[in-house]
Motif scaffolding. Structure first.
Motif, PDB file in Angstrom:
ATOM      1  N   LYS A   4       0.772  -1.335   0.080  1.00  0.00           N
ATOM      2  CA  LYS A   4       0.083   0.043  -0.083  1.00  0.00           C
ATOM      3  C   LYS A   4       0.861   1.225   0.107  1.00  0.00           C
ATOM      4  O   LYS A   4       0.295   2.248  -0.575  1.00  0.00           O
ATOM      5  CB  LYS A   4      -1.050  -0.252   1.388  1.00  0.00           C
ATOM      6  CG  LYS A   4      -2.112  -0.937   0.964  1.00  0.00           C
ATOM      7  CD  LYS A   4      -3.267  -0.870   2.163  1.00  0.00           C
ATOM      8  CE  LYS A   4      -4.220  -1.681   2.068  1.00  0.00           C
ATOM      9  NZ  LYS A   4      -5.365  -1.610   3.087  1.00  0.00           N
ATOM     10  N   ASN A   5       2.033   1.273   0.277  1.00  0.00           N
ATOM     11  CA  ASN A   5       2.900   2.216   0.651  1.00  0.00           C
ATOM     12  C   ASN A   5       4.073   2.410  -0.713  1.00  0.00           C
ATOM     13  O   ASN A   5       5.146   2.890  -0.640  1.00  0.00           O
ATOM     14  CB  ASN A   5       3.687   2.260   1.803  1.00  0.00           C
ATOM     15  CG  ASN A   5       2.776   2.767   3.057  1.00  0.00           C
ATOM     16  OD1 ASN A   5       1.844   3.445   2.791  1.00  0.00           O
ATOM     17  ND2 ASN A   5       2.897   1.920   3.891  1.00  0.00           N
ATOM     18  N   GLY A   6       3.765   1.714  -1.776  1.00  0.00           N
ATOM     19  CA  GLY A   6       4.478   1.586  -3.008  1.00  0.00           C
ATOM     20  C   GLY A   6       5.916   0.864  -2.932  1.00  0.00           C
ATOM     21  O   GLY A   6       6.493   0.940  -3.681  1.00  0.00           O
ATOM     22  N   LYS A   9       7.607  -4.474  -4.661  1.00  0.00           N
ATOM     23  CA  LYS A   9       8.556  -5.464  -4.845  1.00  0.00           C
ATOM     24  C   LYS A   9       9.125  -6.235  -3.475  1.00  0.00           C
ATOM     25  O   LYS A   9       9.356  -7.214  -3.332  1.00  0.00           O
ATOM     26  CB  LYS A   9       9.794  -4.981  -5.589  1.00  0.00           C
ATOM     27  CG  LYS A   9      10.899  -5.766  -6.165  1.00  0.00           C
ATOM     28  CD  LYS A   9      12.093  -5.015  -6.794  1.00  0.00           C
ATOM     29  CE  LYS A   9      13.121  -5.854  -7.179  1.00  0.00           C
ATOM     30  NZ  LYS A   9      14.296  -5.174  -7.641  1.00  0.00           N
ATOM     31  N   GLU A  10       9.392  -5.057  -2.407  1.00  0.00           N
ATOM     32  CA  GLU A  10       9.605  -5.586  -1.016  1.00  0.00           C
ATOM     33  C   GLU A  10       8.777  -6.549  -0.409  1.00  0.00           C
ATOM     34  O   GLU A  10       9.051  -7.626   0.174  1.00  0.00           O
ATOM     35  CB  GLU A  10       9.828  -4.610  -0.355  1.00  0.00           C
ATOM     36  CG  GLU A  10      11.231  -3.614  -0.598  1.00  0.00           C
ATOM     37  CD  GLU A  10      10.832  -2.282  -1.750  1.00  0.00           C
ATOM     38  OE1 GLU A  10       9.823  -2.473  -2.438  1.00  0.00           O
ATOM     39  OE2 GLU A  10      11.785  -1.678  -1.828  1.00  0.00           O
ATOM     40  N   ALA A  11       7.718  -6.444  -0.620  1.00  0.00           N
ATOM     41  CA  ALA A  11       6.476  -7.298  -0.123  1.00  0.00           C
ATOM     42  C   ALA A  11       6.529  -8.713  -0.677  1.00  0.00           C
ATOM     43  O   ALA A  11       6.459  -9.806   0.105  1.00  0.00           O
ATOM     44  CB  ALA A  11       5.105  -6.552  -0.580  1.00  0.00           C
ATOM     45  N   CYS A  39      -0.085  -3.691  -7.458  1.00  0.00           N
ATOM     46  CA  CYS A  39       0.703  -2.363  -7.579  1.00  0.00           C
ATOM     47  C   CYS A  39       1.841  -2.365  -8.818  1.00  0.00           C
ATOM     48  O   CYS A  39       2.117  -1.481  -9.446  1.00  0.00           O
ATOM     49  CB  CYS A  39       1.258  -2.154  -6.228  1.00  0.00           C
ATOM     50  SG  CYS A  39       2.575  -1.053  -6.252  1.00  0.00           S
ATOM     51  N   LEU A  40       2.300  -3.821  -8.928  1.00  0.00           N
ATOM     52  CA  LEU A  40       3.362  -3.824  -9.799  1.00  0.00           C
ATOM     53  C   LEU A  40       3.207  -4.402 -11.454  1.00  0.00           C
ATOM     54  O   LEU A  40       3.821  -4.300 -12.188  1.00  0.00           O
ATOM     55  CB  LEU A  40       4.589  -4.915  -9.373  1.00  0.00           C
ATOM     56  CG  LEU A  40       5.423  -4.493  -7.934  1.00  0.00           C
ATOM     57  CD1 LEU A  40       5.901  -5.905  -7.328  1.00  0.00           C
ATOM     58  CD2 LEU A  40       6.072  -3.431  -8.205  1.00  0.00           C
ATOM     59  N   ALA A  45       3.079 -13.333 -11.635  1.00  0.00           N
ATOM     60  CA  ALA A  45       3.247 -13.657 -10.194  1.00  0.00           C
ATOM     61  C   ALA A  45       1.824 -13.753  -9.488  1.00  0.00           C
ATOM     62  O   ALA A  45       1.638 -14.498  -8.518  1.00  0.00           O
ATOM     63  CB  ALA A  45       3.984 -12.634  -9.454  1.00  0.00           C
ATOM     64  N   GLY A  46       0.654 -12.654  -9.749  1.00  0.00           N
ATOM     65  CA  GLY A  46      -0.483 -12.943  -9.253  1.00  0.00           C
ATOM     66  C   GLY A  46      -1.212 -14.182  -9.782  1.00  0.00           C
ATOM     67  O   GLY A  46      -1.939 -14.890  -9.014  1.00  0.00           O
TER      68      GLY A  46
END
Length: 75
Positions: A4-6, A9-11, A39-40, A45-46
Motif C-alpha cells: 500500500k506504500n508503493g 517488490k519488497e512485499a 501495484c507492480l 506472479a499474481g
C-alpha cells in the motif's frame, strides 16, 4: 502495508523469505501479496498466487475474491 506504500517488490521478497522458513500463508498474507502484484502489474506472479490460493482452499473467501478482482483488473 508494504504494497500500500508503493513497496510492492519488497512485499513479494518478504513473502518469498517467509516461504523459505516454512511459513504457511493465510488469507491476510495473500491479500497483501495480491495487492503487491496489482501495484507492480505483475500478472504472472499474481496468477501463481491465485493457484496457491486455490491449493489452500481460500478461493471462496469474499475478501480474497475482491483482491483477485483488483489484481487482475490492474494487471
Amino acid at each position: 502495508a508494504y504494497s500500500k506504500n508503493g513497496h510492492g517488490k519488497e512485499a513479494l521478497e518478504i513473502f518469498q523469505q517467509m516461504q523459505l522458513t516454512g511459513f504457511e500463508p493465510n488469507k491476510i498474507t495473500f491479500i497483501s501479496v495480491l495487492g503487491a502484484c496489482a501495484c507492480l502489474a505483475a500478472l504472472a506472479a499474481g496468477m501463481e498466487f491465485h493457484a496457491c490460493i486455490v491449493d489452500n482452499g481460500l478461493e471462496k473467501e469474499i475478501i480474497i475474491g475482491n483482491s483477485l478482482i483488483n489484481m487482475y483488473g490492474k494487471c
